[in-house]
Design a protein around this motif. Structure first.
Motif, PDB file in Angstrom:
ATOM      1  N   THR A   1       0.827  -1.204   0.000  1.00 62.03           N
ATOM      2  CA  THR A   1       0.000   0.000   0.000  1.00 62.03           C
ATOM      3  C   THR A   1       0.864   1.259   0.000  1.00 62.03           C
ATOM      4  O   THR A   1       2.069   1.217   0.295  1.00 62.03           O
ATOM      5  CB  THR A   1      -0.913   0.031   1.240  1.00 62.03           C
ATOM      6  OG1 THR A   1      -0.100   0.091   2.419  1.00 62.03           O
ATOM      7  CG2 THR A   1      -1.821  -1.177   1.302  1.00 62.03           C
TER       8      THR A   1
ATOM      9  N   THR B   1       0.175   5.902   0.421  1.00 63.93           N
ATOM     10  CA  THR B   1      -0.823   6.931   0.736  1.00 63.93           C
ATOM     11  C   THR B   1      -1.380   7.529  -0.551  1.00 63.93           C
ATOM     12  O   THR B   1      -0.758   7.474  -1.620  1.00 63.93           O
ATOM     13  CB  THR B   1      -0.208   8.044   1.594  1.00 63.93           C
ATOM     14  OG1 THR B   1       0.820   8.696   0.846  1.00 63.93           O
ATOM     15  CG2 THR B   1       0.360   7.485   2.893  1.00 63.93           C
TER      16      THR B   1
ATOM     17  N   GLU C   1      -8.585  15.519   3.484  1.00 63.98           N
ATOM     18  CA  GLU C   1      -8.689  14.533   4.574  1.00 63.98           C
ATOM     19  C   GLU C   1      -8.212  13.140   4.139  1.00 63.98           C
ATOM     20  O   GLU C   1      -7.942  12.288   4.974  1.00 63.98           O
ATOM     21  CB  GLU C   1     -10.138  14.437   5.065  1.00 63.98           C
ATOM     22  CG  GLU C   1     -10.634  15.703   5.743  1.00 63.98           C
ATOM     23  CD  GLU C   1     -12.057  15.549   6.246  1.00 63.98           C
ATOM     24  OE1 GLU C   1     -12.553  14.396   6.263  1.00 63.98           O
ATOM     25  OE2 GLU C   1     -12.673  16.567   6.614  1.00 63.98           O
ATOM     26  N   LEU C   2      -8.128  12.927   2.822  1.00 61.01           N
ATOM     27  CA  LEU C   2      -7.782  11.597   2.312  1.00 61.01           C
ATOM     28  C   LEU C   2      -6.313  11.466   1.927  1.00 61.01           C
ATOM     29  O   LEU C   2      -5.896  10.375   1.525  1.00 61.01           O
ATOM     30  CB  LEU C   2      -8.658  11.261   1.101  1.00 61.01           C
ATOM     31  CG  LEU C   2     -10.157  11.215   1.338  1.00 61.01           C
ATOM     32  CD1 LEU C   2     -10.884  10.978   0.017  1.00 61.01           C
ATOM     33  CD2 LEU C   2     -10.524  10.131   2.343  1.00 61.01           C
TER      34      LEU C   2
ATOM     35  N   ASN D   1      -3.554  11.195   3.542  1.00 64.50           N
ATOM     36  CA  ASN D   1      -2.766  10.205   4.293  1.00 64.50           C
ATOM     37  C   ASN D   1      -3.447   8.837   4.372  1.00 64.50           C
ATOM     38  O   ASN D   1      -3.004   7.965   5.118  1.00 64.50           O
ATOM     39  CB  ASN D   1      -2.492  10.724   5.707  1.00 64.50           C
ATOM     40  CG  ASN D   1      -1.598  11.945   5.700  1.00 64.50           C
ATOM     41  OD1 ASN D   1      -0.646  12.025   4.911  1.00 64.50           O
ATOM     42  ND2 ASN D   1      -1.908  12.924   6.555  1.00 64.50           N
ATOM     43  N   HIS D   2      -4.512   8.678   3.615  1.00 63.08           N
ATOM     44  CA  HIS D   2      -5.241   7.400   3.625  1.00 63.08           C
ATOM     45  C   HIS D   2      -4.496   6.355   2.792  1.00 63.08           C
ATOM     46  O   HIS D   2      -3.971   6.656   1.727  1.00 63.08           O
ATOM     47  CB  HIS D   2      -6.653   7.601   3.074  1.00 63.08           C
ATOM     48  CG  HIS D   2      -7.526   6.405   3.268  1.00 63.08           C
ATOM     49  ND1 HIS D   2      -8.149   6.131   4.456  1.00 63.08           N
ATOM     50  CD2 HIS D   2      -7.864   5.402   2.416  1.00 63.08           C
ATOM     51  CE1 HIS D   2      -8.840   5.022   4.331  1.00 63.08           C
ATOM     52  NE2 HIS D   2      -8.683   4.562   3.104  1.00 63.08           N
ATOM     53  N   GLU D   3      -4.436   5.118   3.294  1.00 63.60           N
ATOM     54  CA  GLU D   3      -3.721   4.045   2.608  1.00 63.60           C
ATOM     55  C   GLU D   3      -4.604   3.419   1.524  1.00 63.60           C
ATOM     56  O   GLU D   3      -5.767   3.077   1.780  1.00 63.60           O
ATOM     57  CB  GLU D   3      -3.310   2.957   3.607  1.00 63.60           C
ATOM     58  CG  GLU D   3      -2.318   3.401   4.664  1.00 63.60           C
ATOM     59  CD  GLU D   3      -0.893   3.426   4.142  1.00 63.60           C
ATOM     60  OE1 GLU D   3      -0.602   2.671   3.203  1.00 63.60           O
ATOM     61  OE2 GLU D   3      -0.076   4.205   4.679  1.00 63.60           O
TER      62      GLU D   3
ATOM     63  N   LYS E   1     -14.500  11.616  -0.800  1.00 63.15           N
ATOM     64  CA  LYS E   1     -15.102  10.643   0.124  1.00 63.15           C
ATOM     65  C   LYS E   1     -16.622  10.797   0.123  1.00 63.15           C
ATOM     66  O   LYS E   1     -17.143  11.892  -0.053  1.00 63.15           O
ATOM     67  CB  LYS E   1     -14.553  10.820   1.536  1.00 63.15           C
ATOM     68  CG  LYS E   1     -14.898  12.149   2.185  1.00 63.15           C
ATOM     69  CD  LYS E   1     -14.400  12.173   3.622  1.00 63.15           C
ATOM     70  CE  LYS E   1     -14.786  13.500   4.297  1.00 63.15           C
ATOM     71  NZ  LYS E   1     -14.354  13.552   5.700  1.00 63.15           N
TER      72      LYS E   1
ATOM     73  N   ASN F   1     -18.782   6.104   4.119  1.00 62.23           N
ATOM     74  CA  ASN F   1     -17.668   5.233   4.511  1.00 62.23           C
ATOM     75  C   ASN F   1     -16.875   4.729   3.306  1.00 62.23           C
ATOM     76  O   ASN F   1     -16.164   3.726   3.405  1.00 62.23           O
ATOM     77  CB  ASN F   1     -18.192   4.025   5.306  1.00 62.23           C
ATOM     78  CG  ASN F   1     -18.774   4.439   6.639  1.00 62.23           C
ATOM     79  OD1 ASN F   1     -18.263   5.353   7.278  1.00 62.23           O
ATOM     80  ND2 ASN F   1     -19.853   3.785   7.050  1.00 62.23           N
TER      81      ASN F   1
ATOM     82  N   ILE G   1     -14.519   5.680  -0.497  1.00 59.94           N
ATOM     83  CA  ILE G   1     -13.671   6.631  -1.228  1.00 59.94           C
ATOM     84  C   ILE G   1     -13.944   6.439  -2.720  1.00 59.94           C
ATOM     85  O   ILE G   1     -13.953   5.301  -3.216  1.00 59.94           O
ATOM     86  CB  ILE G   1     -12.184   6.390  -0.927  1.00 59.94           C
ATOM     87  CG1 ILE G   1     -11.900   6.657   0.550  1.00 59.94           C
ATOM     88  CG2 ILE G   1     -11.308   7.281  -1.803  1.00 59.94           C
ATOM     89  CD1 ILE G   1     -10.499   6.304   0.969  1.00 59.94           C
TER      90      ILE G   1
ATOM     91  N   LYS H   1     -13.076   2.674   3.167  1.00 58.89           N
ATOM     92  CA  LYS H   1     -12.032   3.487   3.769  1.00 58.89           C
ATOM     93  C   LYS H   1     -10.915   2.631   4.358  1.00 58.89           C
ATOM     94  O   LYS H   1      -9.760   3.058   4.407  1.00 58.89           O
ATOM     95  CB  LYS H   1     -12.625   4.378   4.866  1.00 58.89           C
ATOM     96  CG  LYS H   1     -13.300   5.634   4.321  1.00 58.89           C
ATOM     97  CD  LYS H   1     -13.664   6.564   5.450  1.00 58.89           C
ATOM     98  CE  LYS H   1     -14.218   7.885   4.888  1.00 58.89           C
ATOM     99  NZ  LYS H   1     -14.565   8.837   5.948  1.00 58.89           N
ATOM    100  N   SER H   2     -11.269   1.433   4.850  1.00 57.14           N
ATOM    101  CA  SER H   2     -10.239   0.580   5.459  1.00 57.14           C
ATOM    102  C   SER H   2      -9.990  -0.636   4.583  1.00 57.14           C
ATOM    103  O   SER H   2     -10.909  -1.182   3.978  1.00 57.14           O
ATOM    104  CB  SER H   2     -10.695   0.121   6.843  1.00 57.14           C
ATOM    105  OG  SER H   2     -11.935  -0.569   6.747  1.00 57.14           O
TER     106      SER H   2
END
Length: 617
Positions: free
Chosen positions: A484, A486, A518-519, A521-523, A556, A559, A561, A615-616
């Protein structure tokens, strides 16, 4: 000599013990005693206390003298109790001479005993002597006094006096030969004498064995013969009951299973669902018990069986009360077993705890309930409890064994599932590496073609493109063992790629990138966005003679992306994935998110590819 002497002593003792074991009780009166004791409705009951007699009502001095003589005669027969007139003691045997009858049902009340505790004997009674009209002469009354008082000493009667043509006896039942005018003969005196001898219970137990064939079996045969039915099913009621009881049990299991499946969807609370299933189970258990008890009694009660109801109301009340008591205990057992399953990890510990919760805990509860309701008044109370203990322990043993094999099988399943999960993880890692290895050469091939085509035209742009390509490979190499990255790093890599392509296409390539802050740093999976942009360049912009526009948008929604790439090139054809190199992206989504991600494309209102991921990861 000493050895010989000891041998003789042991021989004498052995012969003595053997002779005691082989001692036979006399036929008379023991055959009569065994028959009376095996009368299902009126077995032997005797006095536990000394008898103190008191006379009340209109009696004469001659009545008193006759009764005194009778009491002395009877006192000589009773070894374990004394019989006498009350002096200072409180009387417990009242003989009342009445001129007004005490009615009970359609007849006169002739006697009445005080309350008898279970397993105990008589402690008080009243005997009524009526002097109502002229036919009740003193002579007639005095003639019956001895036999009536004697009969009050031993409760019980012969089972079938008419059929067996019994002698005249005070122990003939009221529906047989009348005993009111029967004198107290020698045989009846012997019965009273034996009943009140010391060690009567031990001798009675021997007599039950000695006269089993001659008396007890004969009584049982007489009971069966009294039934105007086929002898086989009267003799074997359990065999008759078994099949319908089995059908009721199977129907109960079927309905319980259906109800459980039905409420599992509608009711989410485990305790409420368990309570409903437990109530239905107890209801069917109650029906089954009432059926078995009622039908068994209907088949086996020998006297006036046509008047015996098929359904016993007392059984319905008693079993329903018992089921209501059991209901909260079922919750207790359920709570304990859930704790066992969560707390204990070892199979043997779980099995042992289940055995204890199924065996000892229910038996202790049953013992407590029995003690509260009945107490322990006699050693005979322990016999049904011991049978119940063996039954419960058998059920507990079977359940523990079944539980052991279930736990063993469950552990094997979990172990195999863990192995399969590890294998799947290894497979996914291998497939991801394979996909990434497919992406890098594909991109390298396209970039080198661009550099080769640009080199003869503009050396400076060629150099710039080569440096940008170097940055791309640096990004790839630094993340060699990662799955993964970011959103920010992936977007930067896409910008570098677009910069390379912009050198190639010049002003013909225009692009915009919009990313939700907000996204950043999302993996997300590595190389997820770049193939989408590359597809837009290769199959969209390159075939567009005018200015080509590419828009990358990452946003987003609840829940999820959303990643969309749009361009103004030619529309997507049919079979997009197979024809436009996006199969790798589809496989990457499948391996990372399963069925939680989606990839869609559209040509209207604008040409666009959209990826939706959770998201996860």
């Amino acid at each position: 000599m000493k050895k010989l002497l000891f041998s003789l002593v042991f021989l004498v003792i052995g012969i003595n013990c053997f002779s005691q074991n082989q001692e036979k009780l006399p036929v008379k009166p023991w055959e009569d005693i065994v028959e009376i004791n095996n009368n299902k409705y009126n077995s032997i009951t005797k006095w536990d206390a000394d008898i103190y007699v008191n006379l009340e009502g209109k009696y004469t001095q001659e009545d008193s003298l006759i009764i005194a003589k009778t009491l002395k005669k009877l006192d000589n027969l009773t070894e374990t109790i004394s019989i006498q007139f009350s002096k200072s003691e409180k009387p417990n045997f009242k003989i009342k001479f009445l001129d007004t009858p005490l009615k009970e049902g359609n007849g006169y009340t002739t006697s009445r005993f005080g309350s008898i505790e279970r397993g105990q004997g008589y402690t008080s009674c009243e005997l009524y002597i009526y002097k109502i009209d002229e036919s009740d002469t003193d002579a007639e009354i005095r003639k019956s006094l001895e036999s009536r008082i004697a009969k009050m000493l031993v409760g019980g009667s012969f089972a079938y006096p008419l059929r067996e043509k019994k002698r005249n006896s005070i122990f003939n039942p009221v529906y047989g030969l009348s005993n009111s005018q029967i004198p107290l003969d020698h045989n009846d005196q012997e019965i009273i004498k034996e009943v009140y001898k010391k060690g009567f219970e031990e001798r009675l137990a021997k007599a039950e064995i000695q006269f089993k064939e001659s008396i007890i079996k004969k009584i049982e045969d007489a009971r069966i013969a009294d039934r105007d039915r086929n002898l086989w099913w009267v003799r074997n009621p359990a065999a008759v009951i078994f099949l319908p009881a089995l059908i009721i049990g199977l129907l109960g299991l079927f309905f319980i299973n259906k109800i459980n499946k039905s409420i599992s969807v509608k009711i989410k609370k485990d305790w409420l669902r368990f309570g409903i299933v437990a109530l239905v189970t107890l209801l069917f258990t109650d029906i089954l018990i009432v059926f078995c008890v009622s039908f068994y009694d209907f088949l086996t009660i020998p006297d006036n069986y046509l008047n015996v109801p098929i359904v016993r109301n007392d059984s319905i009340l008693s079993t329903s009360f018992l089921m209501l008591i059991l209901f909260p205990f079922l919750y207790l057992f359920r709570f304990i077993e859930l704790k066992i399953q969560k707390a204990a990890n070892n199979i043997y510990t779980k099995t042992g705890l289940i055995f204890l919760s199924t065996g000892f805990l229910p038996f202790i509860c049953l013992l407590t309930i029995n003690f509260i309701i009945n107490g322990f008044r006699d050693e005979r109370d322990f016999h049904p409890l011991s049978q119940m203990f063996l039954f419960i322990m058998t059920i507990a043993t079977l359940r523990a064994l079944i539980g052991y094999f279930i736990f063993k099988e469950r552990n094997l399943i979990i172990e195999n599932e863990n192995k399969l999960t590890k294998l799947k993880e290894l497979k996914v890692k291998a497939e991801l590496k394979s996909l990434q290895s497919q992406i890098n050469p594909h991109f390298l091939y396209n970039s080198l073609n661009s550099i080769a085509s640009l080199a003869p035209i503009d050396a400076e742009k060629t150099q710039k493109m080569a440096h940008s390509l170097s940055d791309l490979f640096k990004y790839s190499i630094n993340r060699k063992n990662k799955k993964t990255s970011t959103v920010h790093d992936e977007v930067e890599m896409v910008k570098t790629y677009l910069d390379i392509e912009k050198i190639r296409f010049g002003e013909r390539l225009q692009f915009t990138i919009q990313v939700d802050k907000e996204l950043e740093n999302h993996e997300i999976p590595l190389f997820l966005i770049q193939p989408l942009v590359e597809n837009a360049v290769k199959h969209g912009i390159s075939k567009n003679e005018g200015v080509g526009k590419i828009d990358l948008k990452i946003s987003k929604a609840q829940n999820e992306i959303s990643i969309s790439v749009s361009d103004n090139g030619p529309d997507f054809p049919e079979g997009l994935l197979s024809g436009h190199g996006l199969q790798t992206v589809f496989d990457l989504l499948r391996l990372t998110y399963g069925d939680k991600a989606s990839l869609n494309w559209t040509n209207t209102p604008e040409k666009m590819i959209i990826i939706t991921i959770p998201k996860s990861i």
